[in-house]
Design a protein around this motif. Structure first.
Motif, PDB file in Angstrom:
ATOM      1  N   MET A   1       0.610  -1.059  -0.251  1.00 28.94           N
ATOM      2  CA  MET A   1       0.200  -0.003   0.356  1.00 28.94           C
ATOM      3  C   MET A   1       0.422   1.054   0.016  1.00 28.94           C
ATOM      4  O   MET A   1       0.703   2.135  -0.656  1.00 28.94           O
ATOM      5  CB  MET A   1      -0.417  -0.179   1.684  1.00 28.94           C
ATOM      6  N   CYS A   2       1.340   1.210   0.344  1.00 29.36           N
ATOM      7  CA  CYS A   2       2.681   2.371   0.929  1.00 29.36           C
ATOM      8  C   CYS A   2       3.508   2.281  -0.518  1.00 29.36           C
ATOM      9  O   CYS A   2       4.815   2.427   0.349  1.00 29.36           O
ATOM     10  CB  CYS A   2       3.470   2.636   1.964  1.00 29.36           C
ATOM     11  N   ASP A   3       3.380   2.665  -0.993  1.00 26.34           N
ATOM     12  CA  ASP A   3       4.155   2.080  -2.423  1.00 26.34           C
ATOM     13  C   ASP A   3       4.455   3.394  -3.411  1.00 26.34           C
ATOM     14  O   ASP A   3       3.781   4.456  -3.187  1.00 26.34           O
ATOM     15  CB  ASP A   3       3.663   0.791  -2.956  1.00 26.34           C
ATOM     16  N   VAL A   4       5.204   2.980  -4.377  1.00 24.49           N
ATOM     17  CA  VAL A   4       4.981   4.690  -4.959  1.00 24.49           C
ATOM     18  C   VAL A   4       3.890   5.066  -6.114  1.00 24.49           C
ATOM     19  O   VAL A   4       3.398   5.826  -6.137  1.00 24.49           O
ATOM     20  CB  VAL A   4       6.584   3.966  -6.349  1.00 24.49           C
ATOM     21  N   GLU A   5       3.394   3.727  -6.093  1.00 21.09           N
ATOM     22  CA  GLU A   5       2.508   3.875  -7.161  1.00 21.09           C
ATOM     23  C   GLU A   5       1.174   4.610  -6.481  1.00 21.09           C
ATOM     24  O   GLU A   5       0.644   5.457  -7.203  1.00 21.09           O
ATOM     25  CB  GLU A   5       1.349   2.412  -7.401  1.00 21.09           C
TER      26      GLU A   5
END
Length: 178
Positions: A1-5
């Motif tokens: 979830m806490c990703d680049v996207e």
């Protein structure tokens, strides 16, 4: 979830350039924009909100109390919602808790959409997508909140619109009657 996207999606909602986003050697999302480096999902969203002139950003930073609550929701999405949505028992408790929380509220903080709502929306999208129509009816408040957010194209972006119709038997009742 806490990703680049997810950072890209939220930056787009805030009408801000995402900048150069990558995962560092510790797998923590990092943003570089105008020679400024910000590390950490919540920190990046906080900076984006402070730099943006969008309504979502304004409602996320209108005062210190709101800022603190929004930051807590972002941290909650990262530390509990995202990993918890992958475990069946924790996910059910999460859904019950959100449903209860949204009984008398339209948004997680205050009376306006904030980046806290966006972080939680993206964190639970796959979980809500996996719900059956009956499950969605069991979580009416959460379903109302989620459906409201997904109707906004700038939030939904490339995600498909999930069906929240309450007439789920319609497709099953294809038999003839005498």
């Amino acid at each position: 979830m806490c990703d680049v996207e997810t950072v890209r999606k939220i930056a787009k909602c805030l009408e801000m350039p995402a900048g150069e986003l990558e995962l560092n050697e510790e797998q923590i999302v990092t943003r570089t924009c105008d020679n400024k480096v910000v590390t950490g999902f919540a920190n990046i969203l906080n900076v984006l909100a402070k730099e943006s002139n969008s309504d979502i950003a304004k409602s996320s930073c209108c005062n210190r109390e709101v800022e603190a609550q929004v930051y807590q929701w972002i941290e909650f999405a990262v530390l509990y919602v995202s990993p918890g949505s992958k475990d069946k028992h924790i996910a059910q408790q999460l859904l019950r808790d959100f449903n209860r929380l949204l009984l008398n509220k339209s948004y997680l903080v205050g009376h306006s959409l904030t980046i806290g709502d966006l972080a939680v929306f993206y964190a639970i999208y796959d979980l809500v997508e996996s719900l059956t129509p009956i499950d969605k009816e069991n979580y009416l408040n959460l379903s109302r909140w989620f459906n409201h957010l997904q109707q906004r194209p700038e939030i939904r972006q490339d995600k498909k619109i999930l069906n929240f119709t309450t007439i789920y038997l319609h497709g099953w009742a294809t038999g003839t009657h005498m």
